[in-house]
Write a protein that holds these residues in place. Structure first.
Motif, PDB file in Angstrom:
ATOM      1  N   PHE A   1       0.893  -1.333   0.022  1.00  0.00           N
ATOM      2  CA  PHE A   1      -0.152   0.005  -0.037  1.00  0.00           C
ATOM      3  C   PHE A   1       0.816   1.125   0.020  1.00  0.00           C
ATOM      4  N   ALA A   2       2.120   1.465   0.688  1.00  0.00           N
ATOM      5  CA  ALA A   2       2.977   2.522   0.665  1.00  0.00           C
ATOM      6  C   ALA A   2       3.700   2.630  -0.506  1.00  0.00           C
ATOM      7  N   LEU A   3       3.817   1.532  -1.547  1.00  0.00           N
ATOM      8  CA  LEU A   3       4.474   1.821  -2.850  1.00  0.00           C
ATOM      9  C   LEU A   3       3.236   2.161  -3.695  1.00  0.00           C
ATOM     10  N   ALA A   4       1.894   1.635  -3.622  1.00  0.00           N
ATOM     11  CA  ALA A   4       1.035   2.053  -4.371  1.00  0.00           C
ATOM     12  C   ALA A   4       0.683   3.715  -4.151  1.00  0.00           C
ATOM     13  N   PHE A   5       0.817   4.012  -2.886  1.00  0.00           N
ATOM     14  CA  PHE A   5       0.651   5.535  -2.703  1.00  0.00           C
ATOM     15  C   PHE A   5       1.698   6.184  -3.393  1.00  0.00           C
ATOM     16  N   VAL A   6       2.932   5.768  -3.304  1.00  0.00           N
ATOM     17  CA  VAL A   6       4.144   6.491  -3.962  1.00  0.00           C
ATOM     18  C   VAL A   6       3.969   6.561  -5.476  1.00  0.00           C
ATOM     19  N   LEU A   7       3.547   5.461  -5.942  1.00  0.00           N
ATOM     20  CA  LEU A   7       3.251   5.196  -7.589  1.00  0.00           C
ATOM     21  C   LEU A   7       2.315   6.201  -8.008  1.00  0.00           C
ATOM     22  N   SER A   8       1.183   6.243  -7.176  1.00  0.00           N
ATOM     23  CA  SER A   8       0.212   7.370  -7.664  1.00  0.00           C
ATOM     24  C   SER A   8       0.676   8.962  -7.362  1.00  0.00           C
ATOM     25  N   PHE A   9       1.314   9.000  -6.363  1.00  0.00           N
ATOM     26  CA  PHE A   9       1.997  10.440  -6.195  1.00  0.00           C
ATOM     27  C   PHE A   9       2.775  10.881  -7.234  1.00  0.00           C
ATOM     28  N   PHE A  10       3.533  10.032  -7.864  1.00  0.00           N
ATOM     29  CA  PHE A  10       4.217  10.386  -8.974  1.00  0.00           C
ATOM     30  C   PHE A  10       3.477  10.533 -10.306  1.00  0.00           C
ATOM     31  N   ILE A  11       2.377   9.863 -10.260  1.00  0.00           N
ATOM     32  CA  ILE A  11       1.447   9.894 -11.449  1.00  0.00           C
ATOM     33  C   ILE A  11       0.601  11.118 -11.404  1.00  0.00           C
TER      34      ILE A  11
END
Length: 402
Positions: free
Chosen positions: A309-319
């Motif tokens: 979930f942390a990496l999903a957050f980071v991925l969406s942050f940069f998207i």
């Protein structure tokens, strides 16, 4: 005062577009179960591919048509039309009984959602032409992922997808706010065209002086869309497949909320970074980060864990970060008389490619043996966007073309 009203109404409409886009992802497994009581994972992939592709096809066609409508009849008319289509699409989805009807209503929802994002970007670029347009557009466009958060909250508290979609369709009330309180763009009114001039302008979009910028706009936005929609459409289903049945609903909801909050936060800072580094450098940074995070998420995570979930957050942050930059940058490339048309082409021509990509993401899911490998295959599109920045021109500090 009218700028504050425009921002607020555009923000609400953009959130509703995000909700219309994302409800499908979080409710996909139970929706398929309602249509096919004995559904398997392959059935989920099948329905998801068809309905996801229909949404993006509608977005592409609707965005192209509404861009022209915005140049011909005004930004406000295009805004109202888009909001009506998105709301009616959600209402129709609440009553689907077959895959064919689901495909139709997802197409209509996509047309409206695409029109909302296009109109909001062009409208805000013109109204804030003199000051802070990159920051305003970045924040406004990334209200879209707040719809992800809202979808996650719906999914956590409303088990029936039909009820959720009926509540989502209440966004039709935004139309009355637009009609009553949103004035037309003064820049568009100053350059208002006759029918003859409009027909000429549509052909002028492809004239040599605009052709390079148009190709760059299409390439930049398309490269983000392919990876973005593969991730946003399938991450909740991937998370569900990794979960035990008792936790699947909660984990899908949590993944949608993580994606939504990440994108909003990324969009919030995109304008400031774009103003500081310039459009090209900021976008290049975003492309590198979104590809790297995709590799970490989809190649190293194989079970439900906080890191997922942390990496999903980071991925969406940069998207969200890159979407904010590109949504502000692309309208800056074109003069007022063709801005909505050219931006509509840039934002939506690539959605036809994205439609194919999302449709066929179900193929690598089955061939490669897992959601994560299938999703990551489409992350390589980010590298294409990175290369498209090389010939692009910088617009930081320049006046909006008239």
């Amino acid at each position: 005062m009218h700028r504050r009203i425009l921002f607020f109404v555009s923000w609400l409409a953009t959130v509703s577009a995000g909700l219309g886009a994302t409800l499908f992802g979080v409710y996909l497994p139970p929706m398929v179960q309602a249509l096919y009581p004995t559904a398997t994972r392959e059935d989920v992939a099948h329905v998801g591919s068809f309905a996801g592709a229909a949404f993006l096809f509608g977005w592409a066609v609707g965005g192209l048509l509404l861009g022209g409508l915005g140049d011909r009849l005004g930004r406000k008319v295009a805004f109202v039309t888009s909001t009506i289509a998105c709301s009616l699409g959600m209402l129709g989805t609440a009553f689907v009984q077959s895959l064919a009807s689901l495909v139709l209503w997802r197409m209509i929802t996509g047309a409206g959602a695409g029109g909302i994002l296009l109109t909001a970007a062009v409208f805000a670029s013109e109204v804030w032409a003199k000051d802070n347009r990159a920051r305003v557009v970045g924040i406004l466009i990334n209200a879209f992922p707040l719809g992800f958060v809202l979808a996650g909250l719906f999914q956590a508290n409303i088990a029936n997808f039909r009820t959720a979609y009926m509540l989502g369709s209440l966004s039709i009330s935004i139309v009355f706010l637009i009609l009553l309180f949103v004035p037309e763009s003064e820049i568009w009114q100053a350059r208002k065209q006759t029918t003859r001039e409009f027909v000429a302008v549509r052909s002028h979009v492809f004239q040599p002086q605009y052709r390079k910028d148009l190709a760059i706009g299409v390439g930049l936005y398309s490269s983000m869309l392919v990876g973005l929609w593969a991730a946003y459409t399938w991450i909740p289903a991937w998370v569900s497949s990794l979960s035990i049945p008792a936790q699947a609903q909660a984990n899908r909801s949590l993944s949608a909320i993580a994606l939504g909050i990440g994108a909003v936060m990324g969009g919030f800072i995109s304008g400031a970074v774009s103003n500081a580094l310039g459009r090209k450098r900021a976008a290049a940074f975003g492309y590198v980060c979104v590809f790297t995070t995709s590799a970490l998420l989809f190649l190293t995570i194989h079970e439900i864990a906080p890191l997922l979930f942390a990496l999903a957050f980071v991925l969406s942050f940069f998207i969200g970060f890159n979407q904010g930059i590109l949504s502000g940058y692309i309208p800056e490339l074109f003069p007022t008389r063709i801005r909505a048309t050219a931006t509509g082409i840039s934002f939506n021509a690539g959605r036809l490619l994205t439609t194919i990509a999302v449709f066929f993401v179900g193929v690598p899911i089955q061939v490669l043996g897992g959601y994560e490998r299938g999703i990551f295959t489409f992350a390589f599109s980010y590298l294409i966007g990175l290369m498209m920045l090389i010939p692009a021109r910088e617009t930081k500090g320049k006046d909006l073309p008239r």
